[in-house]
Design a protein around this motif. Sequence first.
Motif, PDB file in Angstrom:
ATOM      1  N   THR A  10      19.337  46.508  26.945  1.00  0.00           N
ATOM      2  CA  THR A  10      20.124  46.831  25.747  1.00  0.00           C
ATOM      3  C   THR A  10      21.576  47.117  26.094  1.00  0.00           C
ATOM      4  OG1 THR A  10      18.155  47.740  24.646  1.00  0.00           O
ATOM      5  CG2 THR A  10      20.292  48.382  23.774  1.00  0.00           C
TER       6      THR A  10
ATOM      7  N   LEU B  23      26.185  44.914  17.322  1.00  0.00           N
ATOM      8  CA  LEU B  23      25.610  46.164  16.828  1.00  0.00           C
ATOM      9  C   LEU B  23      24.221  45.932  16.224  1.00  0.00           C
ATOM     10  CD1 LEU B  23      28.656  47.993  15.173  1.00  0.00           C
ATOM     11  CD2 LEU B  23      27.655  48.333  17.447  1.00  0.00           C
ATOM     12  N   ALA B  24      24.052  44.809  15.520  1.00  0.00           N
ATOM     13  CA  ALA B  24      22.755  44.508  14.911  1.00  0.00           C
ATOM     14  C   ALA B  24      21.688  44.283  15.979  1.00  0.00           C
ATOM     15  CB  ALA B  24      22.879  43.278  14.013  1.00  0.00           C
TER      16      ALA B  24
ATOM     17  N   ARG C  83      20.917  47.689  17.701  1.00  0.00           N
ATOM     18  CA  ARG C  83      20.148  48.548  16.791  1.00  0.00           C
ATOM     19  C   ARG C  83      18.712  48.062  16.666  1.00  0.00           C
ATOM     20  NH1 ARG C  83      21.602  49.774  10.406  1.00  0.00           N
ATOM     21  NH2 ARG C  83      19.883  51.243  10.029  1.00  0.00           N
TER      22      ARG C  83
ATOM     23  N   LEU D 134      16.752  49.023  19.816  1.00  0.00           N
ATOM     24  CA  LEU D 134      16.440  50.453  19.821  1.00  0.00           C
ATOM     25  C   LEU D 134      15.303  50.769  18.860  1.00  0.00           C
ATOM     26  CD1 LEU D 134      20.034  51.983  19.906  1.00  0.00           C
ATOM     27  CD2 LEU D 134      18.394  51.870  21.786  1.00  0.00           C
ATOM     28  N   ARG D 135      15.317  50.137  17.684  1.00  0.00           N
ATOM     29  CA  ARG D 135      14.273  50.374  16.696  1.00  0.00           C
ATOM     30  C   ARG D 135      12.917  49.876  17.194  1.00  0.00           C
ATOM     31  NH1 ARG D 135      16.869  48.517  12.786  1.00  0.00           N
ATOM     32  NH2 ARG D 135      16.130  46.363  12.892  1.00  0.00           N
TER      33      ARG D 135
END
Length: 223
Positions: free
Chosen positions: A87, A132-133, A136, A139-140
């Motif tokens: 990431t 960023l998408a 994110r 991470l989700r």
Amino acid sequence: MSTKKTEKPDGTHPEQTEGIPSQRFDGTRSERTGGSPAPVAAVCPGCGGSGPSVRTVAETCADPESRTGGLTDRLARSPGVPSRFDTVLHFIEGMILVAMGAYLARSGLQNDKPVYTIAGCLLAVALFVGTLAVVRGELRERKAVLRGEPRAELLWRPAHHCSACGAVFYPAGTPWQGALTPEQFQKYVWTEAGYGRQLDKKVKDVALPPAAPTGPGGTPDRA
């Protein structure tokens, strides 16, 4: 010659243990012989196979042949997710691309080339939002896997796989009674653990058998 029956201090006779079957934690049965349990192999409800052809799902997934043949992926306990290092690496790569877009826009300003300026700005913004998408989303996904890991482990660990017919089953008949295909097993485990959205479309379309699954306490599960 006379024989004596020994008694416990409280007057009761000692319990007989030899030859009495006991239940193992994985659902298989064992016979006590001379005080030590002798394991009895689990029997596949699909074909009646037992012995070397029936192993736990964990043992099957660890087999090199299962890894090369794709069976390990079909019996995976949870979806693969990018590591924290991946990431961070993706974020750095995205920011480098954003910097390139910004440089292009700056070059357009300095050289009086509005096309370069507009293109560079649009590229930088698009790459920034996309980075960023991606971060994110990773991470989700990682949080979802960690959150569902205890439930997935509870359903995945006691399961057995029969190499003779390819069925997956629980020797104790719980939390699911009967045989499942590897795809049905994966759908059941992943759905219960909250990974349903991450299933491949092929697995999502698989229908579970018309049998009510039961949890450890005998209550129906969600799948």
